[in-house]
Design a protein around this motif. Structure first.
Motif, PDB file in Angstrom:
ATOM      1  N   ASN A 216      73.258 -42.836 -46.039  1.00 53.59           N
ATOM      2  CA  ASN A 216      73.248 -41.482 -46.605  1.00 53.59           C
ATOM      3  C   ASN A 216      74.292 -40.582 -45.959  1.00 53.59           C
ATOM      4  OD1 ASN A 216      71.145 -42.224 -48.203  1.00 53.59           O
ATOM      5  ND2 ASN A 216      69.575 -41.206 -47.005  1.00 53.59           N
ATOM      6  N   MET A 217      74.765 -40.938 -44.773  1.00 52.27           N
ATOM      7  CA  MET A 217      75.724 -40.102 -44.042  1.00 52.27           C
ATOM      8  C   MET A 217      77.169 -40.336 -44.467  1.00 52.27           C
ATOM      9  SD  MET A 217      74.428 -40.406 -40.165  1.00 52.27           S
ATOM     10  CE  MET A 217      72.781 -40.002 -39.633  1.00 52.27           C
ATOM     11  N   ILE A 218      77.442 -41.365 -45.254  1.00 55.42           N
ATOM     12  CA  ILE A 218      78.813 -41.713 -45.632  1.00 55.42           C
ATOM     13  C   ILE A 218      79.459 -40.551 -46.388  1.00 55.42           C
ATOM     14  CG2 ILE A 218      80.240 -43.261 -47.028  1.00 55.42           C
ATOM     15  CD1 ILE A 218      78.221 -45.450 -46.407  1.00 55.42           C
ATOM     16  N   GLY A 219      80.656 -40.190 -45.962  1.00 53.37           N
ATOM     17  CA  GLY A 219      81.395 -39.114 -46.611  1.00 53.37           C
ATOM     18  C   GLY A 219      81.213 -37.758 -45.952  1.00 53.37           C
ATOM     19  N   HIS A 220      80.308 -37.636 -45.005  1.00 54.58           N
ATOM     20  CA  HIS A 220      80.072 -36.372 -44.318  1.00 54.58           C
ATOM     21  C   HIS A 220      80.840 -36.329 -43.007  1.00 54.58           C
ATOM     22  CE1 HIS A 220      76.949 -34.882 -46.978  1.00 54.58           C
ATOM     23  NE2 HIS A 220      76.404 -36.092 -46.972  1.00 54.58           N
ATOM     24  N   THR A 221      81.094 -35.123 -42.538  1.00 60.57           N
ATOM     25  CA  THR A 221      81.685 -34.920 -41.223  1.00 60.57           C
ATOM     26  C   THR A 221      80.583 -34.415 -40.307  1.00 60.57           C
ATOM     27  OG1 THR A 221      83.812 -34.381 -42.191  1.00 60.57           O
ATOM     28  CG2 THR A 221      83.451 -33.716 -39.907  1.00 60.57           C
ATOM     29  N   ILE A 222      80.319 -35.163 -39.248  1.00 60.38           N
ATOM     30  CA  ILE A 222      79.271 -34.799 -38.301  1.00 60.38           C
ATOM     31  C   ILE A 222      79.943 -34.491 -36.970  1.00 60.38           C
ATOM     32  CG2 ILE A 222      77.200 -35.574 -37.107  1.00 60.38           C
ATOM     33  CD1 ILE A 222      76.596 -37.313 -39.515  1.00 60.38           C
ATOM     34  N   ALA A 223      79.721 -33.282 -36.463  1.00 60.80           N
ATOM     35  CA  ALA A 223      80.299 -32.866 -35.190  1.00 60.80           C
ATOM     36  C   ALA A 223      79.319 -33.247 -34.083  1.00 60.80           C
ATOM     37  CB  ALA A 223      80.560 -31.371 -35.187  1.00 60.80           C
ATOM     38  N   VAL A 224      79.699 -34.221 -33.263  1.00 56.03           N
ATOM     39  CA  VAL A 224      78.828 -34.771 -32.223  1.00 56.03           C
ATOM     40  C   VAL A 224      79.215 -34.143 -30.889  1.00 56.03           C
ATOM     41  CG1 VAL A 224      77.985 -36.876 -31.148  1.00 56.03           C
ATOM     42  CG2 VAL A 224      78.735 -36.914 -33.517  1.00 56.03           C
ATOM     43  N   TYR A 225      78.233 -33.683 -30.132  1.00 54.70           N
ATOM     44  CA  TYR A 225      78.475 -33.038 -28.840  1.00 54.70           C
ATOM     45  C   TYR A 225      78.718 -34.092 -27.773  1.00 54.70           C
ATOM     46  CZ  TYR A 225      77.952 -29.461 -25.242  1.00 54.70           C
ATOM     47  OH  TYR A 225      78.169 -28.590 -24.209  1.00 54.70           O
ATOM     48  N   ASN A 226      79.780 -33.912 -26.974  1.00 54.69           N
ATOM     49  CA  ASN A 226      80.103 -34.902 -25.947  1.00 54.69           C
ATOM     50  C   ASN A 226      79.863 -34.380 -24.535  1.00 54.69           C
ATOM     51  OD1 ASN A 226      82.255 -33.205 -25.515  1.00 54.69           O
ATOM     52  ND2 ASN A 226      83.766 -34.819 -25.458  1.00 54.69           N
ATOM     53  N   GLY A 227      79.228 -33.245 -24.399  1.00 59.60           N
ATOM     54  CA  GLY A 227      78.969 -32.670 -23.091  1.00 59.60           C
ATOM     55  C   GLY A 227      79.805 -31.436 -22.836  1.00 59.60           C
ATOM     56  N   GLN A 228      80.899 -31.288 -23.566  1.00 57.50           N
ATOM     57  CA  GLN A 228      81.763 -30.123 -23.425  1.00 57.50           C
ATOM     58  C   GLN A 228      81.981 -29.399 -24.746  1.00 57.50           C
ATOM     59  OE1 GLN A 228      85.344 -31.693 -21.739  1.00 57.50           O
ATOM     60  NE2 GLN A 228      84.529 -31.672 -19.662  1.00 57.50           N
ATOM     61  N   LYS A 229      82.188 -30.175 -25.802  1.00 59.21           N
ATOM     62  CA  LYS A 229      82.455 -29.583 -27.113  1.00 59.21           C
ATOM     63  C   LYS A 229      81.993 -30.539 -28.204  1.00 59.21           C
ATOM     64  CE  LYS A 229      87.122 -31.387 -27.109  1.00 59.21           C
ATOM     65  NZ  LYS A 229      88.543 -31.089 -27.217  1.00 59.21           N
ATOM     66  N   HIS A 230      81.960 -30.045 -29.429  1.00 61.04           N
ATOM     67  CA  HIS A 230      81.608 -30.879 -30.580  1.00 61.04           C
ATOM     68  C   HIS A 230      82.871 -31.546 -31.113  1.00 61.04           C
ATOM     69  CE1 HIS A 230      77.941 -28.417 -30.556  1.00 61.04           C
ATOM     70  NE2 HIS A 230      77.402 -29.477 -31.124  1.00 61.04           N
ATOM     71  N   ILE A 231      82.813 -32.852 -31.271  1.00 59.85           N
ATOM     72  CA  ILE A 231      83.941 -33.615 -31.796  1.00 59.85           C
ATOM     73  C   ILE A 231      83.614 -34.035 -33.229  1.00 59.85           C
ATOM     74  CG2 ILE A 231      85.284 -35.729 -31.546  1.00 59.85           C
ATOM     75  CD1 ILE A 231      84.842 -35.529 -28.573  1.00 59.85           C
ATOM     76  N   PRO A 232      84.426 -33.621 -34.215  1.00 57.62           N
ATOM     77  CA  PRO A 232      84.129 -33.985 -35.608  1.00 57.62           C
ATOM     78  C   PRO A 232      84.389 -35.473 -35.854  1.00 57.62           C
ATOM     79  CG  PRO A 232      86.148 -32.722 -35.477  1.00 57.62           C
ATOM     80  CD  PRO A 232      85.569 -32.739 -34.101  1.00 57.62           C
ATOM     81  N   VAL A 233      83.401 -36.122 -36.474  1.00 63.32           N
ATOM     82  CA  VAL A 233      83.489 -37.546 -36.797  1.00 63.32           C
ATOM     83  C   VAL A 233      83.252 -37.683 -38.294  1.00 63.32           C
ATOM     84  CG1 VAL A 233      82.470 -39.811 -36.415  1.00 63.32           C
ATOM     85  CG2 VAL A 233      82.621 -38.199 -34.523  1.00 63.32           C
ATOM     86  N   TYR A 234      84.262 -38.205 -39.012  1.00 63.89           N
ATOM     87  CA  TYR A 234      84.105 -38.451 -40.449  1.00 63.89           C
ATOM     88  C   TYR A 234      83.466 -39.823 -40.612  1.00 63.89           C
ATOM     89  CZ  TYR A 234      85.145 -39.047 -45.366  1.00 63.89           C
ATOM     90  OH  TYR A 234      85.037 -39.266 -46.702  1.00 63.89           O
ATOM     91  N   ILE A 235      82.330 -39.882 -41.282  1.00 62.07           N
ATOM     92  CA  ILE A 235      81.552 -41.116 -41.409  1.00 62.07           C
ATOM     93  C   ILE A 235      82.099 -41.946 -42.566  1.00 62.07           C
ATOM     94  CG2 ILE A 235      79.251 -42.091 -41.710  1.00 62.07           C
ATOM     95  CD1 ILE A 235      79.579 -40.470 -39.157  1.00 62.07           C
ATOM     96  N   ARG A 236      82.478 -43.190 -42.241  1.00 55.38           N
ATOM     97  CA  ARG A 236      82.964 -44.149 -43.237  1.00 55.38           C
ATOM     98  C   ARG A 236      81.965 -45.295 -43.365  1.00 55.38           C
ATOM     99  NH1 ARG A 236      87.657 -43.444 -40.020  1.00 55.38           N
ATOM    100  NH2 ARG A 236      87.223 -45.499 -39.171  1.00 55.38           N
TER     101      ARG A 236
END
Length: 91
Positions: free
Chosen positions: A39-59
């Motif tokens: 269900n997440m395919i095609g969405h951009t999910i910003a994942v927190y790495n401890g300092q900032k959110h890194i955008p991850v495009y789900i393929r």
């Protein structure tokens, strides 16, 4: 075998965006241990790495992996330059 972990609030956000047809706005999350589902395919999910959110495009190839695998929390910046070789070359 461990069971799949996906927090309820993340599933609700994804379902809401799927109904609206919206995929451009990132979904912010702190859950690095959640599994990527189809269900997440095609969405951009910003994942927190401890300092900032890194955008991850789900393929499609990411399904079954965890979100934390795609947002590194540690970066290698190289070794210190205090080797004997470096000290000898300066003299």
């Amino acid at each position: 075998m461990k069971s799949l972990y996906i927090p309820k609030h993340l599933i609700k956000k994804i379902q809401k965006f799927n109904i609206q047809g919206e995929s451009r706005t990132p979904i912010y999350t702190w859950c690095r241990s959640s599994i990527i589902i189809p269900n997440m395919i095609g969405h951009t999910i910003a994942v927190y790495n401890g300092q900032k959110h890194i955008p991850v495009y789900i393929r499609e190839q990411m399904v079954g992996h965890k979100l934390g695998e795609f947002s590194p929390s540690r970066y290698f910046r190289g070794h210190k330059k205090t080797d004997r070789k470096v000290v000898r070359q300066k003299r």
